[in-house]
Design an enzyme around this catalytic site. Structure first.
Site, PDB file in Angstrom:
ATOM      1  N   ASP A 102       0.821  -1.205   0.000  1.00  0.00           N
ATOM      2  CA  ASP A 102       0.000   0.000   0.000  1.00  0.00           C
ATOM      3  C   ASP A 102       0.867   1.272   0.000  1.00  0.00           C
ATOM      4  OD1 ASP A 102      -0.825  -0.867   3.300  1.00  0.00           O
ATOM      5  OD2 ASP A 102       0.288   0.952   2.821  1.00  0.00           O
ATOM      6  N   TYR A 103       0.216   2.383  -0.254  1.00  0.00           N
ATOM      7  CA  TYR A 103       0.865   3.681  -0.492  1.00  0.00           C
ATOM      8  C   TYR A 103       1.908   4.028   0.563  1.00  0.00           C
ATOM      9  CZ  TYR A 103       1.023   8.684  -1.712  1.00  0.00           C
ATOM     10  OH  TYR A 103       1.431   9.943  -2.077  1.00  0.00           O
TER      11      TYR A 103
END
Length: 243
Positions: A102-103
């Site tokens: 994820d980011y």
């Protein structure tokens, strides 16, 4: 051997659906002969022509990236944010990430243009181990760690047993650093596991993917996997052990 429509799609000539249409319409030749069967499989040595033009076959390539935080695990982003393929500007092949981080998570991410290789690594039944190091708000006691080791209930079901090791504790700051190894790949799974116990993750990094580590790489750097590493990963995905 690969399906003809897949080979055409990989070459960039047309989408897989469009490639199927071209085959049915008799616009595709294999070694000089028109082929209309969608189930046809071709090898790397076969000559494939679409509307009279021979297609270029991409070589299979395999890379590893130390993904920094604040980067999207995708090939494009509609908000124009940095994506993982931006770190490989010199690569002509159309590579894409194997799974995602994820980011806000950093660490090891594999990229390839080999769909079968990517799918085999991501398939849940193959149980490829991924090791993360998490900085937590709070200090989980031993009985909480044991819950992770047994498996805990999340909104999308029970997690498989994890391997967990507390690396350090800062009682003054009320923080801890914990290593956790899982073989599942659910969305934001490690963050959700710790949140379920009441210990939010402040920072998360994937340190290892199977036998691969970040050794020798800084954030934003990548390297090509060696043929031996690719072979080992294939063996792991197919049999669960390295030959």
């Amino acid at each position: 051997m690969e399906r003809l429509q897949k080979v055409i799609a990989h070459s960039g000539v047309a989408s897989r659906r469009k490639a199927e249409q071209l085959i049915i319409e008799g616009k595709v030749k294999v070694n000089g002969k028109v082929v209309k069967e969608l189930g046809t499989k071709v090898s790397h040595s076969d000559r494939v022509e679409v509307t009279g033009i021979q297609i270029e076959r991409e070589n299979k390539v395999y890379y590893m990236l130390y993904k920094p935080r604040g980067v999207i695990s995708a090939v494009t982003d509609d908000k124009d944010r940095q994506v993982v393929t931006d770190f490989f500007p010199e690569i002509e092949e159309r590579i894409y990430p194997v799974g995602r981080l994820d980011y806000e998570t950093s660490g090891i991410l594999l990229l390839t243009n080999d769909g079968d290789f990517a799918n085999s690594l991501m398939h849940p039944s193959n149980e490829i181990e991924k090791t993360y190091v998490a900085r937590l708000k709070g200090i989980p006691p031993k009985f909480k760690i044991r819950e992770l080791e047994k498996g805990i209930k999340l909104e999308d079901g029970m997690t498989a047993p994890a391997k967990v090791k507390v690396l350090s504790i800062d009682k003054k700051q009320g923080k801890s650093i914990v290593e956790i190894t899982i073989h599942e790949g659910r969305n934001r799974q490690v963050r959700r596991m710790f949140e379920a116990l009441g210990y939010p993750v402040q920072k998360l990094k994937r340190e290892r993917y199977a036998f691969l580590s970040l050794h020798g790489l800084n954030a934003g750097e990548g390297r090509e996997l060696t043929p031996h590493e690719v072979k080992q990963l294939r063996a792991l995905a197919e049999t669960g052990s390295i030959h």
